[in-house]
Design a protein around this motif. Structure first.
Motif, mmCIF file in Angstrom:
data_model
loop_
_atom_site.group_PDB
_atom_site.id
_atom_site.type_symbol
_atom_site.label_atom_id
_atom_site.label_comp_id
_atom_site.label_asym_id
_atom_site.label_seq_id
_atom_site.Cartn_x
_atom_site.Cartn_y
_atom_site.Cartn_z
ATOM 1 N N GLU A 33 0.822 -1.439 0.039
ATOM 2 C CA GLU A 33 0.051 0.003 -0.118
ATOM 3 C C GLU A 33 0.919 1.129 0.050
ATOM 4 O OE1 GLU A 33 -3.686 -0.222 2.846
ATOM 5 O OE2 GLU A 33 -2.420 -1.614 3.392
ATOM 6 N N SER A 34 0.060 2.487 -0.180
ATOM 7 C CA SER A 34 0.822 3.663 -0.182
ATOM 8 C C SER A 34 1.741 3.718 1.362
ATOM 9 C CB SER A 34 0.160 4.793 -0.429
ATOM 10 O OG SER A 34 -1.083 4.737 -0.127
ATOM 11 N N LEU A 56 -4.355 -8.410 1.051
ATOM 12 C CA LEU A 56 -4.207 -7.680 -0.167
ATOM 13 C C LEU A 56 -5.011 -8.349 -1.224
ATOM 14 C CD1 LEU A 56 -0.729 -5.957 -0.785
ATOM 15 C CD2 LEU A 56 -2.697 -4.796 -0.875
ATOM 16 N N MET A 57 -4.803 -9.685 -1.379
ATOM 17 C CA MET A 57 -5.326 -10.490 -2.481
ATOM 18 C C MET A 57 -6.797 -10.444 -2.281
ATOM 19 S SD MET A 57 -3.308 -12.062 -4.537
ATOM 20 C CE MET A 57 -1.783 -12.430 -4.933
ATOM 21 N N GLY A 58 -7.181 -10.270 -1.271
ATOM 22 C CA GLY A 58 -8.634 -10.524 -1.010
ATOM 23 C C GLY A 58 -9.218 -9.046 -1.119
ATOM 24 N N ALA A 59 -8.592 -7.945 -1.447
ATOM 25 C CA ALA A 59 -9.007 -6.658 -1.660
ATOM 26 C C ALA A 59 -9.513 -6.197 -3.345
ATOM 27 C CB ALA A 59 -7.824 -5.712 -1.327
ATOM 28 N N PHE A 60 -9.305 -7.329 -4.239
ATOM 29 C CA PHE A 60 -9.608 -7.328 -5.370
ATOM 30 C C PHE A 60 -10.755 -8.096 -5.878
ATOM 31 C CE2 PHE A 60 -5.499 -5.452 -5.031
ATOM 32 C CZ PHE A 60 -5.482 -4.204 -6.119
ATOM 33 N N PRO A 61 -11.886 -7.545 -6.148
ATOM 34 C CA PRO A 61 -12.949 -8.387 -6.348
ATOM 35 C C PRO A 61 -12.801 -9.355 -7.658
ATOM 36 C CG PRO A 61 -13.756 -6.344 -6.387
ATOM 37 C CD PRO A 61 -12.219 -6.228 -6.196
ATOM 38 N N PRO A 62 -13.069 -10.704 -7.631
ATOM 39 C CA PRO A 62 -12.722 -11.499 -8.811
ATOM 40 C C PRO A 62 -13.666 -11.240 -9.936
ATOM 41 C CG PRO A 62 -14.036 -12.672 -7.352
ATOM 42 C CD PRO A 62 -13.789 -11.341 -6.606
ATOM 43 N N LEU A 63 -13.216 -11.494 -11.356
ATOM 44 C CA LEU A 63 -14.186 -11.141 -12.513
ATOM 45 C C LEU A 63 -14.923 -12.277 -12.682
ATOM 46 C CD1 LEU A 63 -14.155 -8.377 -14.026
ATOM 47 C CD2 LEU A 63 -12.532 -9.494 -15.705
ATOM 48 N N THR A 64 -14.641 -13.476 -12.488
ATOM 49 C CA THR A 64 -15.518 -14.738 -12.412
ATOM 50 C C THR A 64 -15.889 -15.354 -11.218
ATOM 51 O OG1 THR A 64 -13.169 -15.701 -12.642
ATOM 52 C CG2 THR A 64 -14.405 -15.332 -14.576
ATOM 53 N N GLY A 65 -16.831 -16.296 -11.402
ATOM 54 C CA GLY A 65 -17.282 -16.982 -10.051
ATOM 55 C C GLY A 65 -18.418 -16.268 -9.479
ATOM 56 N N GLY A 79 -11.403 -7.168 2.707
ATOM 57 C CA GLY A 79 -10.190 -6.563 2.641
ATOM 58 C C GLY A 79 -9.147 -6.462 3.733
ATOM 59 N N LEU A 80 -8.665 -5.627 4.241
ATOM 60 C CA LEU A 80 -7.874 -5.669 5.334
ATOM 61 C C LEU A 80 -8.769 -4.821 6.685
ATOM 62 C CD1 LEU A 80 -5.178 -6.514 6.490
ATOM 63 C CD2 LEU A 80 -4.323 -4.235 6.230
ATOM 64 N N ALA A 81 -9.135 -5.562 7.551
ATOM 65 C CA ALA A 81 -10.072 -5.012 8.664
ATOM 66 C C ALA A 81 -9.276 -3.903 9.287
ATOM 67 C CB ALA A 81 -10.289 -6.136 9.563
ATOM 68 N N SER A 125 -11.584 5.333 -6.468
ATOM 69 C CA SER A 125 -10.384 5.287 -7.326
ATOM 70 C C SER A 125 -9.217 6.145 -6.749
ATOM 71 C CB SER A 125 -10.800 5.721 -8.762
ATOM 72 O OG SER A 125 -10.951 7.302 -8.545
ATOM 73 N N MET A 126 -9.451 6.882 -5.654
ATOM 74 C CA MET A 126 -8.226 7.611 -5.301
ATOM 75 C C MET A 126 -7.697 6.941 -4.017
ATOM 76 S SD MET A 126 -8.628 11.321 -6.187
ATOM 77 C CE MET A 126 -7.151 11.797 -5.830
ATOM 78 N N LEU A 127 -8.468 6.003 -3.638
ATOM 79 C CA LEU A 127 -8.193 5.338 -2.136
ATOM 80 C C LEU A 127 -7.162 4.122 -2.326
ATOM 81 C CD1 LEU A 127 -11.961 5.039 -0.591
ATOM 82 C CD2 LEU A 127 -10.262 6.823 -0.670
ATOM 83 N N ASP A 128 -6.682 3.893 -1.033
ATOM 84 C CA ASP A 128 -5.600 2.902 -1.167
ATOM 85 C C ASP A 128 -6.337 1.434 -1.149
ATOM 86 O OD1 ASP A 128 -3.021 2.353 -1.098
ATOM 87 O OD2 ASP A 128 -2.829 2.789 1.122
ATOM 88 N N VAL A 129 -5.721 0.527 -1.775
ATOM 89 C CA VAL A 129 -6.415 -0.779 -1.849
ATOM 90 C C VAL A 129 -7.382 -1.415 -0.818
ATOM 91 C CG1 VAL A 129 -5.404 -1.611 -3.925
ATOM 92 C CG2 VAL A 129 -4.079 -1.887 -1.902
ATOM 93 N N SER A 130 -6.718 -1.473 0.261
ATOM 94 C CA SER A 130 -7.308 -2.127 1.380
ATOM 95 C C SER A 130 -8.508 -1.437 1.952
ATOM 96 C CB SER A 130 -5.994 -2.317 2.474
ATOM 97 O OG SER A 130 -5.824 -1.284 3.056
ATOM 98 N N VAL A 131 -8.607 -0.189 1.725
ATOM 99 C CA VAL A 131 -9.862 0.334 2.226
ATOM 100 C C VAL A 131 -10.846 0.639 1.031
ATOM 101 C CG1 VAL A 131 -8.535 1.659 3.817
ATOM 102 C CG2 VAL A 131 -9.088 2.724 1.624
ATOM 103 N N ARG A 132 -10.528 0.248 -0.303
ATOM 104 C CA ARG A 132 -11.537 0.136 -1.190
ATOM 105 C C ARG A 132 -12.874 -0.499 -0.828
ATOM 106 N NH1 ARG A 132 -7.992 0.443 -6.778
ATOM 107 N NH2 ARG A 132 -7.038 2.230 -6.206
ATOM 108 N N ILE A 133 -12.452 -2.045 -0.536
ATOM 109 C CA ILE A 133 -13.472 -3.020 -0.129
ATOM 110 C C ILE A 133 -14.405 -2.392 0.971
ATOM 111 C CG2 ILE A 133 -13.889 -4.887 0.717
ATOM 112 C CD1 ILE A 133 -13.219 -5.279 -2.377
#
Lengths: 311, 373
Positions: free
Chosen positions: A52-53, A262-271, A278-280, B197-205
């Protein structure tokens, strides 16, 4: 068009970083932005650095290029490039090292072009100053360079504002590979771009990499993009590497809870549509231990007890 | 818990009027000098309906007109023609010159940049109090206090953050404040323009989950504008794909992304990085898709006796089961905005797989050609 995952590892490393520590010194206290980080990049390998940043990934890139200024300070460790000690380089050596050996594409690279010079003049500049070519020869090479990234050579006479964001980004990448560096550092090269343009640019980088054979240090927070592009990758958290392995291993079986988050922060495109967390909030990792090898090539920082993250 | 699948929206479909309906919305932007009559068509007749308690995602590249649509609906831009119906009332007729306070209390917007949308000199309390007072929802001081606390808890912040300034909060927390401010007026529709779109990945969800939760608990309809197809699939019930100011495909989220029918949608889907997919589309296929979008010669539904193709007006073909409400515009139809100026046409249609080799003769002639022009 998958990249062969076996074409690395046997060569000797281009870049070797050992126990790199970078501190930002303040008046009263100092912050450790990068804490004892070690990794190496082999010839022709694409190495990804995810996080992350604020996790220190851009600081590492700037440390490799020796671009860190006060209050940042390299407090320990070594950076070796092709056997040479980068941290001990004199200004003249550094100048050659910076564009000929290692080139960098910055995050807002589209804005790093000079708005009052044509694209052609800026590329010619590289050749005349670094390679000592004549202006005519430089122009010829500049035209080739633009063809390499599929921009019409007529665009040499365009000013940056006349190109679209994606074209500008490709022009910057072309400039970075102009002197055929052996390492290309990409610091979030597609963050400001659309998905379609991002795909074009990543495909281009892959093609260029295959053709010219340079190594890549690829920095991003987009895990899915990174897994697709890189051979090997490392995940950073709070200035430390928490996990490093082949990209497909990290994708297939992430071991560290932060990597999993981090992996779980991206919704999948299938399934099926599965709720993600995400990260609690409030989950913090501290005192991240040194990496340990759990399976060949897969290193993970062993977890003591997770504070506040027990499910 | 993680194996549990999100239930589809409970929408009272057939009986009620849509919460928000846009009909034939056109927006031209004046271009050129003072006396120029030239204009750029940003929206060319958009029809879109959002039912009560439904989340619709609007996806497309930058420049496709999705933000213009949101700004027109929010009455920040004056549409050239078309109708905007909120609960069946034509709001462009009702408030002719600018949005009334009543309209604002029904529809709110959440912007992309949480760093720019909160005034840095005020405390968080100020933003929420102001919304509540302006719309007459503040009540007496004790009620106001409990309302403020309630809003903060709803968006997942602690009430003691009311005393913070925006710079003391992280990007995710600021976006939550922006959502709380929109919620303060108890709107029926929220327009969210790239809220993550301007947020960090872990807080987007977290923000996406909050939006879904607001829909589930308060029945707020949402238009979620994004270029991130994966998050659109995660959050939205339906997805509408926008290209060059017009909708080209629309349907139930999972169905649309599983069976994209329009070449432009397929191009978008193929561009999303997804490690689970077996290899990205090869460049030849992508070039073919681009050609199919820009200068299409055939339509996938050509020869279907029930669905006539036409290149002149936007014909909508039904895709798959009628229950999915999945339609695609006839591939033959070319939007007027898809002229040479569009970004897609700037991309080379033929993939160049062979990288230029050192050929001094041709390169020389090229530079000479340039010098002469």
């Amino acid at each position: 068009m998958t990249v062969s995952q076996t074409s690395f590892g046997s060569h000797e490393p281009v870049l070797e970083i050992k126990d790199l520590t970078v501190k930002y010194r303040g008046d009263t206290r100092s912050t450790t932005a990068v804490d004892r980080v070690s990794f190496s990049i082999g010839t022709g390998e694409i190495f990804g650095l995810a996080g992350e940043s604020g996790c220190g990934k851009s600081t590492i890139a700037n440390a490799i290029m020796r671009l860190l200024r006060d209050p940042a300070e390299i407090a320990g460790g070594s950076i070796r490039f092709g056997g040479k000690d980068v941290l001990a380089m004199k200004p003249e050596e550094l100048r050659r090292f910076r564009w000929q050996d290692v080139a960098m594409v910055f995050q807002s690279a589209m804005n790093s072009l000079n708005p009052v010079m044509t694209i052609g003049d800026q590329i010619v500049d590289i050749y005349t100053t670094h390679a000592g070519y004549t202006r005519k020869e430089s122009l010829r090479r500049a035209a080739q360079l633009l063809e390499l990234v599929r921009i019409d050579p007529a665009r040499l006479r365009s000013y940056p504002h006349q190109l679209s964001g994606g074209m500008r980004q490709r022009a910057v990448i072309a400039m970075a590979v102009a002197l055929k560096p052996s390492l290309l550092i990409l610091d979030e090269p597609t963050t400001a771009l659309d998905v379609v343009v991002q795909q074009e640019i990543m495909a281009q980088i892959k093609d260029l990499q295959r053709e010219l054979g340079f190594s890549v240090l690829f920095i991003t927070h987009d895990m899915s993009l990174m897994v697709e592009l890189s051979h090997r990758m490392a995940v950073m958290y709070g200035g430390r590497i928490v996990e490093t392995a082949k990209a497909k291993d990290i994708h297939g079986s992430p071991l560290h809870p932060y990597t999993q988050a981090l992996m779980g922060a991206f919704p999948p495109l299938t399934g099926a549509r599965v709720p993600l967390t995400g990260l609690a909030d409030g989950v913090k990792f501290s005192n991240i231990a040194d990496l340990r090898e759990v399976s060949p090539g897969h290193f993970v920082s062993p977890l003591p007890v997770l504070e506040g993250a027990q499910q | 818990m993680s194996s549990h699948v999100v239930a589809p929206a409970r929408i009272d479909s057939t009986t009620t009027v849509p919460a928000l309906e846009v009909k034939g919305l056109v927006k031209d932007f004046h271009s050129g000098g003072l006396f120029s009559r030239a204009s750029v068509r940003a929206l060319g007749g958009v029809d879109l309906a959002i039912r009560k308690g439904e989340i619709v995602a609007l996806v497309g590249e930058s420049g496709s007109g999705k933000s213009t649509l949101a700004r027109c609906v929010a009455r920040l831009e004056k549409p050239t023609s078309g109708r905007i119906l909120l609960n069946g009332t034509d709001v462009l007729k009702r408030d002719r010159f600018q949005a009334s306070r009543e309209y604002r209390s029904q529809l709110q917007m959440v912007f992309q940049d949480p760093f720019g949308s909160l005034n840095p000199v005020h405390r968080i309390e100020h933003f929420l109090t102001r919304s509540l007072t302006l719309h007459g929802k503040a009540g007496n001081p004790a009620q106001l206090c409990s309302r403020l606390d309630g809003l903060m808890t709803t968006v997942g912040l602690t009430p003691d953050m009311l005393n913070s300034y925006p710079h003391e909060l992280s990007g995710g927390q600021r976006q939550r404040v922006a959502i709380a401010r929109a919620l303060a007026v108890e709107p029926e529709v929220i327009l969210a323009d790239e809220p993550t779109s301007m947020l960090d990945v872990s807080v987007r969800i977290g923000i996406l989950n909050l939006m879904r939760q607001l829909r589930d608990q308060q029945g707020i309809s949402m238009l979620y504008i994004t270029h991130d197809l994966a998050s659109a699939r995660y959050l939205a019930d339906r997805i509408a794909v926008m290209f060059a100011g017009e909708l080209v495909e629309e349907g139930e989220s999972l169905d649309l992304l599983a069976n994209p029918a329009h070449p432009y949608t397929r191009l978008l889907v193929s561009a999303v990085p997804d490690p689970a997919r077996t290899g990205s589309y090869d460049p030849h296929e992508r070039a073919a898709l681009r050609t199919a979008v820009m200068e299409s010669a055939s339509c996938a539904f050509d020869g279907d006796p029930e669905q006539q193709c036409s290149a002149t007006e936007p014909v909508r073909h039904r895709v798959g089961e009628p229950a999915n409400q999945h339609w695609v515009r006839c591939h033959l139809y070319r939007p007027p905005a898809a002229a040479a100026s569009h970004a897609l046409s700037a991309e080379p249609l033929e993939p160049k797989l062979q990288i230029a080799t050192e050929e001094p003769s041709t390169a020389e002639s090229r530079t000479e050609k340039q010098a002469s022009t």
